[in-house]
Every structure is written in C-alpha cells, then in structure tokens.
Design a protein around this motif. Structure first.
Motif, mmCIF file in Angstrom:
data_model
loop_
_atom_site.group_PDB
_atom_site.id
_atom_site.type_symbol
_atom_site.label_atom_id
_atom_site.label_comp_id
_atom_site.label_asym_id
_atom_site.label_seq_id
_atom_site.Cartn_x
_atom_site.Cartn_y
_atom_site.Cartn_z
ATOM 1 N N GLY A 7 -12.016 -23.910 10.290
ATOM 2 C CA GLY A 7 -10.770 -23.190 10.057
ATOM 3 C C GLY A 7 -9.618 -23.738 10.854
ATOM 4 O O GLY A 7 -9.780 -24.258 11.932
ATOM 5 N N ASP A 8 -8.423 -23.660 10.313
ATOM 6 C CA ASP A 8 -7.242 -24.109 11.034
ATOM 7 C C ASP A 8 -6.505 -22.916 11.609
ATOM 8 O O ASP A 8 -6.060 -22.913 12.721
ATOM 9 C CB ASP A 8 -6.316 -24.921 10.126
ATOM 10 N N ASN A 9 -6.355 -21.914 10.866
ATOM 11 C CA ASN A 9 -5.756 -20.677 11.327
ATOM 12 C C ASN A 9 -6.175 -19.607 10.350
ATOM 13 O O ASN A 9 -5.432 -18.723 10.011
ATOM 14 C CB ASN A 9 -4.233 -20.795 11.423
ATOM 15 N N ASP A 10 -7.384 -19.788 9.892
ATOM 16 C CA ASP A 10 -7.966 -18.948 8.876
ATOM 17 C C ASP A 10 -8.243 -17.562 9.434
ATOM 18 O O ASP A 10 -8.280 -17.355 10.632
ATOM 19 C CB ASP A 10 -9.274 -19.598 8.458
ATOM 20 N N ALA A 11 -8.522 -16.649 8.587
ATOM 21 C CA ALA A 11 -8.830 -15.283 9.004
ATOM 22 C C ALA A 11 -10.208 -15.242 9.662
ATOM 23 O O ALA A 11 -10.645 -16.205 10.259
ATOM 24 C CB ALA A 11 -8.764 -14.365 7.802
ATOM 25 N N THR A 12 -10.920 -14.162 9.524
ATOM 26 C CA THR A 12 -12.196 -14.002 10.211
ATOM 27 C C THR A 12 -13.237 -14.957 9.676
ATOM 28 O O THR A 12 -13.180 -15.423 8.552
ATOM 29 C CB THR A 12 -12.701 -12.558 10.056
ATOM 30 N N GLY A 13 -14.235 -15.238 10.510
ATOM 31 C CA GLY A 13 -15.350 -16.064 10.107
ATOM 32 C C GLY A 13 -15.166 -17.541 10.358
ATOM 33 O O GLY A 13 -16.063 -18.313 10.109
ATOM 34 N N ALA A 14 -14.032 -17.964 10.823
ATOM 35 C CA ALA A 14 -13.795 -19.377 11.098
ATOM 36 C C ALA A 14 -13.155 -19.505 12.478
ATOM 37 O O ALA A 14 -12.350 -18.678 12.876
ATOM 38 C CB ALA A 14 -12.885 -19.978 10.040
ATOM 39 N N LEU A 15 -13.528 -20.559 13.165
ATOM 40 C CA LEU A 15 -12.949 -20.806 14.486
ATOM 41 C C LEU A 15 -11.643 -21.570 14.339
ATOM 42 O O LEU A 15 -11.525 -22.441 13.479
ATOM 43 C CB LEU A 15 -13.930 -21.601 15.344
ATOM 44 N N SER A 17 -8.806 -24.346 14.873
ATOM 45 C CA SER A 17 -8.857 -25.772 15.212
ATOM 46 C C SER A 17 -8.241 -26.001 16.585
ATOM 47 O O SER A 17 -7.539 -25.143 17.128
ATOM 48 C CB SER A 17 -8.102 -26.589 14.172
ATOM 49 N N VAL A 18 -8.475 -27.184 17.123
ATOM 50 C CA VAL A 18 -7.907 -27.525 18.423
ATOM 51 C C VAL A 18 -6.383 -27.549 18.349
ATOM 52 O O VAL A 18 -5.704 -27.099 19.284
ATOM 53 C CB VAL A 18 -8.486 -28.845 18.962
ATOM 54 N N SER A 19 -5.815 -28.021 17.244
ATOM 55 C CA SER A 19 -4.354 -28.054 17.140
ATOM 56 C C SER A 19 -3.779 -26.642 17.084
ATOM 57 O O SER A 19 -2.749 -26.366 17.703
ATOM 58 C CB SER A 19 -3.906 -28.878 15.925
ATOM 59 N N ALA A 20 -4.459 -25.731 16.387
ATOM 60 C CA ALA A 20 -3.999 -24.343 16.349
ATOM 61 C C ALA A 20 -4.103 -23.708 17.735
ATOM 62 O O ALA A 20 -3.223 -22.945 18.149
ATOM 63 C CB ALA A 20 -4.809 -23.543 15.330
ATOM 64 N N LEU A 21 -5.169 -24.036 18.459
ATOM 65 C CA LEU A 21 -5.345 -23.492 19.808
ATOM 66 C C LEU A 21 -4.247 -23.988 20.745
ATOM 67 O O LEU A 21 -3.639 -23.195 21.480
ATOM 68 C CB LEU A 21 -6.724 -23.880 20.340
ATOM 69 N N LEU A 22 -3.943 -25.268 20.709
ATOM 70 C CA LEU A 22 -2.887 -25.810 21.570
ATOM 71 C C LEU A 22 -1.514 -25.253 21.186
ATOM 72 O O LEU A 22 -0.681 -24.994 22.062
ATOM 73 C CB LEU A 22 -2.898 -27.332 21.526
ATOM 74 N N ALA A 24 -1.038 -22.285 19.988
ATOM 75 C CA ALA A 24 -1.056 -20.913 20.514
ATOM 76 C C ALA A 24 -0.767 -20.906 22.012
ATOM 77 O O ALA A 24 -0.056 -20.027 22.507
ATOM 78 C CB ALA A 24 -2.399 -20.255 20.229
ATOM 79 N N PHE A 25 -1.314 -21.874 22.736
ATOM 80 C CA PHE A 25 -1.023 -21.965 24.168
ATOM 81 C C PHE A 25 0.463 -22.127 24.399
ATOM 82 O O PHE A 25 1.029 -21.580 25.342
ATOM 83 C CB PHE A 25 -1.746 -23.154 24.797
ATOM 84 N N ARG A 26 1.123 -22.881 23.548
ATOM 85 C CA ARG A 26 2.540 -23.206 23.727
ATOM 86 C C ARG A 26 3.475 -22.066 23.332
ATOM 87 O O ARG A 26 4.546 -21.914 23.885
ATOM 88 C CB ARG A 26 2.868 -24.466 22.910
ATOM 89 N N SER A 27 3.064 -21.271 22.362
ATOM 90 C CA SER A 27 3.972 -20.250 21.832
ATOM 91 C C SER A 27 3.927 -18.980 22.670
ATOM 92 O O SER A 27 2.949 -18.696 23.339
ATOM 93 C CB SER A 27 3.632 -19.931 20.378
ATOM 94 N N THR A 28 5.005 -18.242 22.614
ATOM 95 C CA THR A 28 5.070 -16.980 23.345
ATOM 96 C C THR A 28 4.893 -15.786 22.425
ATOM 97 O O THR A 28 4.578 -14.696 22.889
ATOM 98 C CB THR A 28 6.413 -16.848 24.087
ATOM 99 N N PRO A 32 2.848 -14.038 12.185
ATOM 100 C CA PRO A 32 2.170 -12.980 11.421
ATOM 101 C C PRO A 32 0.805 -13.459 10.926
ATOM 102 O O PRO A 32 0.654 -14.605 10.503
ATOM 103 C CB PRO A 32 3.116 -12.721 10.243
ATOM 104 N N GLY A 33 -0.185 -12.609 11.031
ATOM 105 C CA GLY A 33 -1.523 -12.941 10.566
ATOM 106 C C GLY A 33 -2.240 -13.944 11.435
ATOM 107 O O GLY A 33 -3.150 -14.625 10.979
ATOM 108 N N ASP A 34 -1.850 -14.046 12.690
ATOM 109 C CA ASP A 34 -2.468 -15.010 13.607
ATOM 110 C C ASP A 34 -3.950 -14.690 13.791
ATOM 111 O O ASP A 34 -4.372 -13.534 13.735
ATOM 112 C CB ASP A 34 -1.741 -14.956 14.953
ATOM 113 N N HIS A 35 -4.732 -15.722 14.012
ATOM 114 C CA HIS A 35 -6.167 -15.589 14.250
ATOM 115 C C HIS A 35 -6.378 -14.766 15.523
ATOM 116 O O HIS A 35 -5.683 -14.982 16.527
ATOM 117 C CB HIS A 35 -6.769 -16.991 14.408
ATOM 118 N N PRO A 36 -7.322 -13.832 15.533
ATOM 119 C CA PRO A 36 -7.520 -12.995 16.731
ATOM 120 C C PRO A 36 -7.872 -13.793 17.981
ATOM 121 O O PRO A 36 -7.481 -13.420 19.085
ATOM 122 C CB PRO A 36 -8.659 -12.050 16.332
ATOM 123 N N VAL A 37 -8.590 -14.894 17.835
ATOM 124 C CA VAL A 37 -8.930 -15.727 18.993
ATOM 125 C C VAL A 37 -7.662 -16.349 19.579
ATOM 126 O O VAL A 37 -7.520 -16.451 20.803
ATOM 127 C CB VAL A 37 -9.972 -16.807 18.608
#
Length: 180
Positions: A7-15, A17-22, A24-28, A32-37
């Motif tokens: 998953g890149d920024n998919d809903a439930t059931g997918a982790l 991606s590293v780019s989505a995680l980074l 998220a670290f950068r944004s404040t 809308p609809g962001d992955h819960p992780v």
C-alpha cells in the motif's frame, strides 16, 4: 514481475510505503483519509521533537536542578506517550495485517521500527539545523552539513531501506511481525 508494496496510502489492511511514511514525518497536518499508521507516525515525530527540546533545556549552561528535574519528568511523560503510540501501531497491525505461520518472525514490532525512524528523522533534521516538520522556506536557517549530519542521514536512509524491505517481505508472506 513487479513487486507490489503493501500500500502507498491505502486504507486498512495495507502498510504505508516508505515514501508515504517520510511524507507523514514531514507534514504537520494529515491529509483527509490518511492511513491510521501515518497519523500515529506524525505524532511520534512530535514526541521526539519535544524530547529533544527537553534534553536541551536540561543540558543548558547553568540549568538549575529544578529545571533538570522538570525536564526529566517531561521526558518520562513523553516516553509514556511514545509507548502508547507504538502500541497503537502494533494493535493496528494485529487487527489488519495477515500473519502467516511459517514466515520468518521480525525482531521488532512495526511500532518500534517507526519510532526509531521518527527519532532518526528528528536527529537528521536537527543535524542540518532544520526543524523536523514543515516550516516556510524563508524561515529555515542556513547550514553547512558536517560529518555528523551526513551520518544521521545515512542512518535514516538505512532505516528507510530496511522498512521498505520489511513491508515488501510482509506483503509477500516471507516475514511476519510480532504480535503482543
């Protein structure tokens, strides 16, 4: 054959991606609809920022014993928050990610992995004199990278590569995460 990541920024059931995680670290603010992780990962960065600030306050020249004690209590509180956030990620993983028997067991929970990445994100940005979250470009200080900054960024890149490998292995059922 192309590798499908979990998953890149998919809903439930997918982790994420590293780019989505980074990102998220950068944004404040979460989109809308962001992955819960990713929402929790963003909070972990905030905790590491607060923790770093508390340590700097305690190590300030001529810091009083009351100031050091207050900073120590604050760090304890922040660490309790981090533990709670790590558990939120781990509970989400237990509820949403299929765990395949026979797959190799990873040594850390996903929450612990993301917490380490968040801590290194903060350290890498501060080594360059940058804030860990979004700020207008005209407010950023000018800095010259040194060996320490390079080391932090290399370690962050290694953690990001490890995360990418981990979520790929999970998606392809070669690895499973510990569930507590």
């Amino acid at each position: 054959m192309a590798t499908a990541y979990a998953g890149d920024n998919d809903a439930t059931g997918a982790l994420p991606s590293v780019s989505a995680l980074l990102r998220a670290f950068r944004s404040t603010t979460p989109p809308p609809g962001d992955h819960p992780v990713l929402e929790v990962a963003r909070e972990l960065v905030r905790c590491h920022e607060l923790r770093r600030h508390a340590y700097r306050e305690a190590q300030a020249p001529k810091a009083s014993s009351a100031r050091v004690a207050g900073a120590s209590r604050l760090v304890d509180h922040i660490d309790r928050d981090r533990t709670r956030l790590i558990e939120c990620i781990d509970v989400w993983v237990a509820d949403n990610i299929a765990h395949r028997e026979g797959a190799s067991l990873h040594t850390e929970t996903l929450g612990a992995v993301i917490d380490r990445m968040a801590g290194k994100w903060v350290a890498a940005h501060h080594a360059l004199g940058l804030p860990a979250s979004n700020y207008p470009a005209d407010e950023l200080p000018a800095s010259t990278p040194d060996g320490e900054a390079h080391l932090h960024w290399v370690r962050l890149a290694e953690l990001a590569d490890g995360y990418k490998d981990l979520i790929t292995d999970i998606a392809e059922h070669r690895r499973r995460l510990p569930v507590f």
